[in-house]
Design an enzyme around this catalytic site. Structure first.
Site, PDB file in Angstrom:
ATOM      1  N   GLY A  69       0.814  -1.211   0.000  1.00  0.00           N
ATOM      2  CA  GLY A  69       0.000   0.000   0.000  1.00  0.00           C
ATOM      3  C   GLY A  69       0.848   1.262   0.000  1.00  0.00           C
ATOM      4  N   CYS A 317       2.438   2.401  12.455  1.00  0.00           N
ATOM      5  CA  CYS A 317       3.636   3.204  12.226  1.00  0.00           C
ATOM      6  C   CYS A 317       3.773   4.301  13.275  1.00  0.00           C
ATOM      7  CB  CYS A 317       3.587   3.847  10.849  1.00  0.00           C
ATOM      8  SG  CYS A 317       2.906   2.761   9.622  1.00  0.00           S
TER       9      CYS A 317
END
Ligand code: PLP
Length: 372
Positions: A69, A317
């Site tokens: 992605g 993240c």
């Protein structure tokens, strides 16, 4: 382990693994080779293209395979023309936000589209954009943290009418809700394999007009020269199989997930001072993000980890930084509440028993003063 972090990644489905295995050591031909072994892997890649296109409401020819992605998002925005105007929503994944910031440094004007306190893109902010082609506008289909689903189809016509290329990041939506590239009316859409029980390191950008794509990986004819590099055949085959299964099981999976999520939410709202973010919005069936005022989310995450429960404190993240989630900040959530955020993202193997174990553990931890 109770695994409640499926928006970070999913385990590879056994049926996917089975489909992939022969492509490591039996069918290892380079798909660009003209002899039989190459034609075989080329054909396997094309089958995967069909399977993914069927799940995403696209044509097989519109799919450009990428490493995931992140790369699909980077490719969607990438331009060598510093006059290209960019507009992205305030709640995009860092792979969009940081790609856009990099392009801004190279001269591209960048506008951020605000969201309301419920996590929905502000339609007035879209109407206020001063778009002049060339322009690329990116609005995600479903948010990775809150699970909030955006009315992307509602905006595409007007954005396209003023000359923008419209992109949507559908990485979290695919396999959880029906996703139809054609119906959305967007020109570019990013998807990723490891969010739908496929392998990591594989994804795709779906494009309606590949002549407008400006590739950054060159030096090979793969993917019509738009993404050079020998294909990761096993991963692509796995992504294809995962897509086939996701399409066949879409409604049963999402019904089960929603029922579990509603049970979880019914128990969560009983906890004093607990806020469910974007609570009354249409959200992904598997996702709930909540905060408990006064509690440190990272600390709670670590304590749940000690009890063998895996959750996230935001996007995977962002979970290492001490800053509150930019998504919650963009929604105007107050910093201490945002810092208490915990995201639970359910998967097809989760059970009701796990929901109750989680709630019992959460309540027990909540009573401990050291979280405050
Ligand atoms: N977009 C969204 C909304 C995501 O949630 C993620 C991953 O968490 C990505 C993009 C990046 O996808 P990948 O991990 O395949 O690079």
């Amino acid at each position: 382990m109770i695994y409640f972090d499926h928006n970070a990644t999913t385990p590879v489905d056994e049926r996917v693994l089975e489909a992939m295995l022969p492509f490591f050591s039996s069918y290892y031909g380079n798909a660009s080779s003209l002899y039989k072994a190459g034609r075989l892997t080329r054909s396997a890649i094309n089958t995967a293209r069909e399977q993914i296109a069927a799940l995403a409401g696209a044509s097989a020819t519109q799919i450009i395979f990428t490493s995931g992605g992140t790369e699909a998002n980077a490719l969607a925005l990438h331009t060598n023309n510093p006059r290209t105007q960019l507009a992205i929503s305030a709640i995009e994944h860092p792979s969009i936000t940081e790609s856009a910031l990099k392009l801004k440094q190279q001269g591209c004007p960048l506008e951020i589209i605000s969201v309301d306190p419920h996590g929905l893109v502000d339609e007035n902010a879209i109407d206020a954009l001063q778009i002049r082609a060339p322009a690329i506008v990116s609005i995600m289909l479903a948010n990775n943290e809150t699970g909030c689903i955006q009315a992307v189809a509602k905006y595409t016509d007007k954005l396209r009418a003023v000359g923008a290329i419209v992109h949507t990041d559908a990485v979290q939506a695919l396999g959880k809700i029906p996703v139809d590239f054609k119906q959305l009316g967007v020109q570019r859409m990013s998807i990723s394999s490891h969010k739908i029980y496929g392998p990591k390191g594989c994804g795709a950008l779906i494009v309606d007009d590949d002549t407008l794509i400006e590739p950054f990986l060159v030096g090979g004819d793969q993917e019509k020269g738009l993404r050079a590099g020998t294909e990761n055949v096993a991963a692509i085959v796995g992504f294809g199989k995962a897509a086939e299964l996701a399409l066949a099981e879409l409604s049963s999976r999402s019904e089960k997930l929603l029922a579990l999520r509603l049970k979880l939410e019914a128990a969560l709202v009983e906890i004093p001072n607990l806020t469910i973010f974007a609570q009354h919005q249409t959200r992904l069936p598997n996702t709930v993000q909540f905060g408990i005022a006064g509690i440190d989310g990272e600390m709670l995450l670590m304590q749940l980890d000690q009890k063998n429960i895996a959750v996230s404190s935001g996007s995977a993240c962002a979970s290492e930084g001490g800053q509150p989630s930019p998504v919650l900040t963009a929604m105007g959530i107050e910093t201490t509440l945002a810092k208490s955020a915990i995201r639970v993202s359910l998967g097809k193997q989760n059970t009701e028993t796990e929901i109750y174990q989680f709630i019992t553990t959460l309540k027990a931890l909540f009573l401990k003063t050291n979280l405050r």
